[in-house]
Design a protein around this motif. Sequence first.
Motif, mmCIF file in Angstrom:
data_model
loop_
_atom_site.group_PDB
_atom_site.id
_atom_site.type_symbol
_atom_site.label_atom_id
_atom_site.label_comp_id
_atom_site.label_asym_id
_atom_site.label_seq_id
_atom_site.Cartn_x
_atom_site.Cartn_y
_atom_site.Cartn_z
ATOM 1 N N ILE A 91 0.846 -1.200 0.000
ATOM 2 C CA ILE A 91 0.000 0.000 0.000
ATOM 3 C C ILE A 91 0.884 1.253 0.000
ATOM 4 C CG2 ILE A 91 -1.594 1.379 1.395
ATOM 5 C CD1 ILE A 91 -2.976 -1.283 2.143
ATOM 6 N N GLN A 92 1.911 1.254 0.823
ATOM 7 C CA GLN A 92 2.806 2.415 0.875
ATOM 8 C C GLN A 92 3.526 2.627 -0.449
ATOM 9 O OE1 GLN A 92 4.903 1.400 4.561
ATOM 10 N NE2 GLN A 92 4.013 3.231 5.498
ATOM 11 N N SER A 93 3.808 1.559 -1.169
ATOM 12 C CA SER A 93 4.450 1.719 -2.478
ATOM 13 C C SER A 93 3.468 2.267 -3.515
ATOM 14 C CB SER A 93 5.048 0.397 -2.961
ATOM 15 O OG SER A 93 4.042 -0.499 -3.379
ATOM 16 N N ILE A 94 2.184 1.959 -3.329
ATOM 17 C CA ILE A 94 1.154 2.460 -4.243
ATOM 18 C C ILE A 94 0.807 3.908 -3.919
ATOM 19 C CG2 ILE A 94 -1.272 2.212 -4.938
ATOM 20 C CD1 ILE A 94 -0.900 -0.850 -4.453
ATOM 21 N N ASP A 95 0.622 4.186 -2.620
ATOM 22 C CA ASP A 95 0.230 5.535 -2.183
ATOM 23 C C ASP A 95 0.891 5.843 -0.845
ATOM 24 O OD1 ASP A 95 -0.916 7.915 -1.380
ATOM 25 O OD2 ASP A 95 -2.979 7.265 -1.702
ATOM 26 N N PRO A 96 2.053 6.502 -0.870
ATOM 27 C CA PRO A 96 2.788 6.792 0.364
ATOM 28 C C PRO A 96 2.036 7.705 1.337
ATOM 29 C CG PRO A 96 4.164 7.171 -1.577
ATOM 30 C CD PRO A 96 2.783 6.912 -2.064
ATOM 31 N N THR A 97 0.991 8.371 0.890
ATOM 32 C CA THR A 97 0.251 9.290 1.761
ATOM 33 C C THR A 97 -0.969 8.643 2.412
ATOM 34 O OG1 THR A 97 -1.202 10.114 0.006
ATOM 35 C CG2 THR A 97 0.929 11.218 0.281
ATOM 36 N N LEU A 98 -1.254 7.421 2.076
ATOM 37 C CA LEU A 98 -2.500 6.793 2.527
ATOM 38 C C LEU A 98 -2.598 6.660 4.045
ATOM 39 C CD1 LEU A 98 -5.003 5.636 1.017
ATOM 40 C CD2 LEU A 98 -4.099 3.405 1.644
ATOM 41 N N PHE A 99 -1.475 6.494 4.713
ATOM 42 C CA PHE A 99 -1.500 6.317 6.159
ATOM 43 C C PHE A 99 -1.327 7.635 6.911
ATOM 44 C CE2 PHE A 99 0.163 2.000 4.864
ATOM 45 C CZ PHE A 99 -1.059 1.370 5.039
ATOM 46 N N HIS A 100 -1.662 8.722 6.248
ATOM 47 C CA HIS A 100 -1.594 10.045 6.877
ATOM 48 C C HIS A 100 -2.931 10.747 6.720
ATOM 49 C CE1 HIS A 100 2.687 9.729 7.542
ATOM 50 N NE2 HIS A 100 2.819 9.291 6.292
ATOM 51 N N SER A 101 -3.376 11.312 7.795
ATOM 52 C CA SER A 101 -4.582 12.132 7.793
ATOM 53 C C SER A 101 -4.136 13.513 8.230
ATOM 54 C CB SER A 101 -5.616 11.563 8.762
ATOM 55 O OG SER A 101 -6.767 12.368 8.776
ATOM 56 N N GLY A 102 -3.934 14.393 7.246
ATOM 57 C CA GLY A 102 -3.310 15.680 7.546
ATOM 58 C C GLY A 102 -1.882 15.419 7.965
ATOM 59 N N SER A 103 -1.522 15.886 9.137
ATOM 60 C CA SER A 103 -0.161 15.659 9.644
ATOM 61 C C SER A 103 -0.091 14.447 10.573
ATOM 62 C CB SER A 103 0.329 16.904 10.389
ATOM 63 O OG SER A 103 -0.506 17.124 11.513
#
Length: 154
Positions: A57-69
């Motif tokens: 998932i992080q390789s597909i979308d590195p921002t997915l595990f972030h909600s704002g900061s």
Amino acid sequence: MLTQFARLTVAADGRYATPEELQFLKDYFKSFNLRLSAYQKIRAAEPEILRKVQAKIQSIDPTLFHSGSQDVTNKWKIDTVRVLRHTAAALLFNDRDRFKEQFITWFQTILKAMNVERSADLTYQVMLEVICQYLTPEEAALFVPIWELNRIKA
């Protein structure tokens, strides 16, 4: 199976169950060894499965595990484990009705309220790819339809 068994208990109260009413038990026991094997494989490999899913998932979308900061990786892990374990239990007991009624509807309401459906969709997709690496084709044939119930929108 538990839901069907509960229904049969009520329906056959005071009488013998018919062969047709007992068919679900015969079907369940035919597939029991595969269900148990798949359940045990998932349970044993859970940490490794989660690591692989998270990395992909992080390789597909590195921002997915972030909600704002805020880093929401731990929340994702807790939710993902919850879904995986409930799905594995539904597989073991062959109880789709109970799974849909007591877990999926509730969990999908939470996902929608928190606006994380995109994250959930990607997780479901990647998890299915990873899980199938651990199961035989016969086990996967039992697991996949139950896993797919998670993707049906409430």
